[in-house]
Design an enzyme around this catalytic site. Sequence first.
Site, PDB file in Angstrom:
ATOM      1  N   PHE A 200       0.925  -1.639   0.386  1.00  0.00           N
ATOM      2  CA  PHE A 200      -0.153   0.094   0.079  1.00  0.00           C
ATOM      3  C   PHE A 200       1.045   1.307  -0.318  1.00  0.00           C
ATOM      4  CE2 PHE A 200      -2.145   3.667   1.431  1.00  0.00           C
ATOM      5  CZ  PHE A 200      -3.512   3.390   1.354  1.00  0.00           C
ATOM      6  N   ASP A 306       8.981   3.303   1.806  1.00  0.00           N
ATOM      7  CA  ASP A 306       7.983   3.521   2.141  1.00  0.00           C
ATOM      8  C   ASP A 306       8.125   3.360   3.428  1.00  0.00           C
ATOM      9  OD1 ASP A 306       5.854   4.206   2.834  1.00  0.00           O
ATOM     10  OD2 ASP A 306       4.536   3.581   0.910  1.00  0.00           O
ATOM     11  N   LYS A 337       2.571  10.573   8.521  1.00  0.00           N
ATOM     12  CA  LYS A 337       1.643   9.547   9.323  1.00  0.00           C
ATOM     13  C   LYS A 337       2.579  10.424  11.065  1.00  0.00           C
ATOM     14  CE  LYS A 337      -0.416   5.867   7.843  1.00  0.00           C
ATOM     15  NZ  LYS A 337      -2.124   5.441   8.741  1.00  0.00           N
ATOM     16  N   THR A 362       2.495  24.727  -5.231  1.00  0.00           N
ATOM     17  CA  THR A 362       2.402  25.713  -4.764  1.00  0.00           C
ATOM     18  C   THR A 362       2.634  25.880  -3.193  1.00  0.00           C
ATOM     19  OG1 THR A 362      -0.069  26.123  -5.829  1.00  0.00           O
ATOM     20  CG2 THR A 362       0.255  27.448  -3.633  1.00  0.00           C
TER      21      THR A 362
END
Lengths: 481, 481
Positions: A200, A306, A337, A362
């Site tokens: 994931f 990750d 997280k 931005t």
Amino acid sequence: MLRATKPYHRLIRFNSTKYFSAEPKAPILATGAIPGPKSKQLNQELGQVYDNGATYFVADYFNSVGNYISDADGNKLLDVYCQISSIPLGYNNPKLIEAARSDEMVSSIVNRPALACFPQSNYKDILEQGLLAAAPPGMNKIWTSLSGSDANETAYKAAFMYQHSKLRKGEFTQEELSSVMENKAPGASEMVILSFEKSFHGRLFGSLSTTRSKAIHKLDIPAFPWPKAPFPKLKYPLNEFEAENRIEEEECLKELESIIENSSKQIAAVVVEPVQSEGGDNHASSFFFQGVRELTKKHGILLIVDEVQTGVGATGKFWAHQHWNLDSPPDMVTFSKKFQAAGFYFGNPDLQPKQPFRQFNTWCGDPSKAILARAIYKEIVESDLVNSTAKVGDYLFKGLQTIVAKTDKFTNLRGENFGTFIAWDCSSADVRAKVIQGCKDRGVNMGGCGDVAIRLRPTLLFEKKHADIFLNILEDVTLSS
Amino acid sequence: MLRATKPYHRLIRFNSTKYFSAEPKAPILATGAIPGPKSKQLNQELGQVYDNGATYFVADYFNSVGNYISDADGNKLLDVYCQISSIPLGYNNPKLIEAARSDEMVSSIVNRPALACFPQSNYKDILEQGLLAAAPPGMNKIWTSLSGSDANETAYKAAFMYQHSKLRKGEFTQEELSSVMENKAPGASEMVILSFEKSFHGRLFGSLSTTRSKAIHKLDIPAFPWPKAPFPKLKYPLNEFEAENRIEEEECLKELESIIENSSKQIAAVVVEPVQSEGGDNHASSFFFQGVRELTKKHGILLIVDEVQTGVGATGKFWAHQHWNLDSPPDMVTFSKKFQAAGFYFGNPDLQPKQPFRQFNTWCGDPSKAILARAIYKEIVESDLVNSTAKVGDYLFKGLQTIVAKTDKFTNLRGENFGTFIAWDCSSADVRAKVIQGCKDRGVNMGGCGDVAIRLRPTLLFEKKHADIFLNILEDVTLSS
């Protein structure tokens, strides 16, 4: 402005001493079952304007404290799920309240900069005292973003730009410049990111193309034709299946190399989680990850680790990949997280594009979250929370071993020597649902992952006394039904 | 914790009265040219750890106030660029400081929820008093996210899920469930999003596939094979080219319909900006947008209006698409930037997937930004800032007409009756660079877009007195070189 009503005053009263004494000694149950009536009503109202199909209960964060989350009915649950593993230091932590009240925070909130054009004069200091002080070994640069998906996608972008610039002689060609405006090669890349089965990595279009956890995460959304490799399926307990698991990991590595060698498209990067969390808390050994590092190096592929869910201390190391003892560090490590901020670390300056406005948007992150991350990091270091998590994790694991030995409902207990990052499988999805609901009704908020797993994700302030409460309730719920 | 040093104290002293009196009467120039030496040095240091290739100057937000941004050298520039159009109410706005200091804000920062699982009990109130109170006509539901890219991508996901669920009879098929895990159809969608030439919708993988602004935004990044349609190229002044522009827009609409009719893939949605901002501040008339709405309705295609840059008052309406007088509202409107929060609005409940965990991620937005958005909205309404922006915009436009008439460096002045959302073209990119730098050195911070355009993006608190200062400096810089 809205005025604070009664419960808000608690925030002001809190200080380091009162904070811990404000934690209840045990869960407080105000209603028979959870969600209670007020929670149900509030959720129904919310559903009129906002997708509330996944709501477990409506929370009252003003009255939550430490390891205890309060719901709208006044139930106080020991929280071992913690907002899908994203609350590092408990609710209403006084150190974080202090950071949130600081002038630096207030300025960052009301004067949010376009960081890559008009960076604030103290941004480097904020990074160096926080996010960068926590950087994994071998990494001293950072790109900041807003979420785990965003962190992974900007890392993927860095990987694609890096690989193409290595191949490119000189400037962009006219053909690249025009084809890219048609979303076509050679300007648009045909390279790919390889991920693992059950992984994931997020839910935006690029990250979702690397996510392989569950169909419901992916259905009806366009995906890039990117490849996946098998992830080891280990057997537990590990010491009983050492030889078998080694063979399984060797076969996965062989298959990975075969996929790499036979790929018709260049693989820009391999992305991997230290523990596949949403996919079921699937672990692999250091041997496997060392093999992945070796293969990626050998084939000129970048390795992105990750650590969105595994990072920031819960595994008994600050970064889970520090368990692996790699000869050379990953090329990029992504985070989010528990750090509240998000982004990726790297060491090689070539991962930063030579031209401006390529890795760009931005906001390019959010200084208010970087300030919060700094306060989180300081507290983790000052209170030695990584080591204490390792110790509490060992205690918790032993307690769970005892429970698992008493029931045939649970198997595959995993996460030994991995802090509180512990999980086990239930005999069915139905058993899991009953255990999770049973624990909730007894005052423990717990989460599942994969098809039949329960995963623990307590705060870094979870202590033996909390483990005892949790283990007692879990045992009761499991053995009594 | 770090203690506030001297400049931080200003934040505490500010109140509504002092705030406005704290704005300088005119730009303050402390160094000869911008960036000044301190700004250069800080940026060089930042570059050791963070991609600073796009930095214009390093800002001191503690000493910025209202319409004036302070740099690290103490220069105070009148800001008509405003963090790429994302500062709604000026720097250190006292109303926003009050919101940032509130207990609700502090709690939202330190107890950040996984909103779709454990929503906070006051989230609906926060939405209804802020973001939803500002919803465009015909819309009463919202999905919250973190940035403009994220807002657009979650809207695209809603569009794909909606279109597939309309086609689907009953449950997902086995073939869908298995193929999607291989990133293949039919589980992974082959539908497309159509965008317009020169559009900008973000930089993550899905949003970047709809972005058509500049090659440098897209090079080396994989893109979905999604189609684009021509966007009108209007001639100015509008009243001189009425017939020609109408023909141009009719031809664009004809081409759009032809693309729709001949597309081999189903078009799930068309996404369009009311003014193509990054692509050069390209306007089209209400006639064109009405035509786009008609065509999308006729062909069962959803219309997503991307108001990330145009929304929240700067065009003289709260939402720019309110200028169009549509017979039926867009299907989704995305927002971010000036609202600090991000997400999309919708009215049709079918745009919310029936199954939970489909439109889903860990945070699903950020209540701290929703609280800020509420304070922004209240201030806009209470101070009637949309109307005042319309008036100041008219004044500004007339002043610019006078300047444009005096020079052959500028053409295509546009944005009449569109608040302060005004732009014009320079005779070359080189002229533009000189004008922007010249204005910066005289104390005006201004931004470009597209190949040769200068765009104005002042705050909603920009008044005639600021317009006079700006116009004087711009005229001096333009005519004197």
